[in-house]
Design a protein around this motif. Structure first.
Motif, PDB file in Angstrom:
ATOM      1  N   GLY A  42      46.634 -39.310 -20.475  1.00  0.00           N
ATOM      2  CA  GLY A  42      46.474 -39.427 -19.023  1.00  0.00           C
ATOM      3  C   GLY A  42      45.007 -39.607 -18.702  1.00  0.00           C
ATOM      4  O   GLY A  42      44.357 -40.513 -19.182  1.00  0.00           O
ATOM      5  N   GLU A  43      44.454 -38.704 -17.898  1.00  0.00           N
ATOM      6  CA  GLU A  43      43.036 -38.749 -17.546  1.00  0.00           C
ATOM      7  C   GLU A  43      42.184 -37.852 -18.441  1.00  0.00           C
ATOM      8  O   GLU A  43      40.967 -37.859 -18.345  1.00  0.00           O
ATOM      9  CB  GLU A  43      42.850 -38.320 -16.084  1.00  0.00           C
ATOM     10  CG  GLU A  43      43.483 -39.269 -15.084  1.00  0.00           C
ATOM     11  CD  GLU A  43      42.821 -40.635 -15.105  1.00  0.00           C
ATOM     12  OE1 GLU A  43      41.582 -40.711 -15.161  1.00  0.00           O
ATOM     13  OE2 GLU A  43      43.561 -41.642 -15.078  1.00  0.00           O
ATOM     14  N   GLN A  44      42.815 -37.079 -19.309  1.00  0.00           N
ATOM     15  CA  GLN A  44      42.116 -36.110 -20.156  1.00  0.00           C
ATOM     16  C   GLN A  44      41.944 -36.626 -21.579  1.00  0.00           C
ATOM     17  O   GLN A  44      42.821 -37.307 -22.106  1.00  0.00           O
ATOM     18  CB  GLN A  44      42.926 -34.799 -20.221  1.00  0.00           C
ATOM     19  CG  GLN A  44      43.074 -34.076 -18.914  1.00  0.00           C
ATOM     20  CD  GLN A  44      41.902 -33.151 -18.691  1.00  0.00           C
ATOM     21  OE1 GLN A  44      41.263 -32.715 -19.622  1.00  0.00           O
ATOM     22  NE2 GLN A  44      41.615 -32.868 -17.428  1.00  0.00           N
ATOM     23  N   TRP A  45      40.814 -36.292 -22.203  1.00  0.00           N
ATOM     24  CA  TRP A  45      40.624 -36.549 -23.622  1.00  0.00           C
ATOM     25  C   TRP A  45      41.099 -35.322 -24.374  1.00  0.00           C
ATOM     26  O   TRP A  45      40.714 -34.200 -24.066  1.00  0.00           O
ATOM     27  CB  TRP A  45      39.161 -36.823 -23.952  1.00  0.00           C
ATOM     28  CG  TRP A  45      38.748 -38.207 -23.566  1.00  0.00           C
ATOM     29  CD1 TRP A  45      38.096 -38.592 -22.435  1.00  0.00           C
ATOM     30  CD2 TRP A  45      38.981 -39.391 -24.318  1.00  0.00           C
ATOM     31  NE1 TRP A  45      37.908 -39.947 -22.425  1.00  0.00           N
ATOM     32  CE2 TRP A  45      38.435 -40.467 -23.582  1.00  0.00           C
ATOM     33  CE3 TRP A  45      39.584 -39.652 -25.527  1.00  0.00           C
ATOM     34  CZ2 TRP A  45      38.478 -41.775 -24.022  1.00  0.00           C
ATOM     35  CZ3 TRP A  45      39.623 -40.955 -25.981  1.00  0.00           C
ATOM     36  CH2 TRP A  45      39.087 -42.002 -25.234  1.00  0.00           C
TER      37      TRP A  45
END
Length: 164
Positions: A42-45
């Protein structure tokens, strides 16, 4: 045409290397390394670790065993092998990396700045150590500063005479 089976991997040992001998005295070293990988979820590493078993044979296994300790960063060049066996009547298999070249990365944990080279002798503040297994029916190769990951100056420039 021959198939290609080569792998290069850098990671940290998850346990101290284990050295065993066959009935005829041939050394077999085994250890495992963890290799961290980042991927986007998603938007997270997200970081995740992958674990690989390594086998090292003969004199290199004996020579490097004392340096292959938990947490040590190493670079491995080798080939993948599939071990197959039967357990409780069920076929089993496992992929291992058979090391042809092992480089010990980073400094000595003792902090003295001295590191033993796989070929013998000592070197002051060397960034890496290297051993490359000789090819079958070949003489062991000699190594110089370029093979051991020597840096070429503070700005990363190469030496004046490039050997190609």
């Amino acid at each position: 045409m021959a198939d290609v089976n080569q792998v290069v991997i850098v990671g940290r040992l998850t346990r101290d290397a284990e050295l065993k001998y066959t009935s005829n005295g041939f050394a077999i070293g085994s250890f495992s390394i963890a290799v961290n990988r980042r991927r986007k979820n998603g938007e997270q590493w997200v970081e995740e670790a992958n674990f690989f078993d390594i086998n090292l044979f003969g004199k290199p296994a004996e020579t490097l065993n004392q340096y292959l300790v938990k947490g040590k960063q190493v670079a491995i060049q080798g080939e993948l092998r599939q071990d197959r066996w039967e357990q409780d009547g069920q076929p089993r298999s496992k992929i291992v990396i058979v090391a042809n070249n092992v480089q010990l990365l980073g400094g000595n944990s003792g902090g003295s700045g001295m590191q033993q080279q796989a070929g013998g002798g000592y070197s002051q503040n060397r960034p890496a150590q290297s051993y490359q297994a000789p090819r079958q029916n070949a003489q062991p190769q000699q190594y110089n500063e370029y093979d051991a990951g020597q840096s070429y100056g503070s700005d990363g420039d190469f030496p004046e005479e490039i050997p190609f």
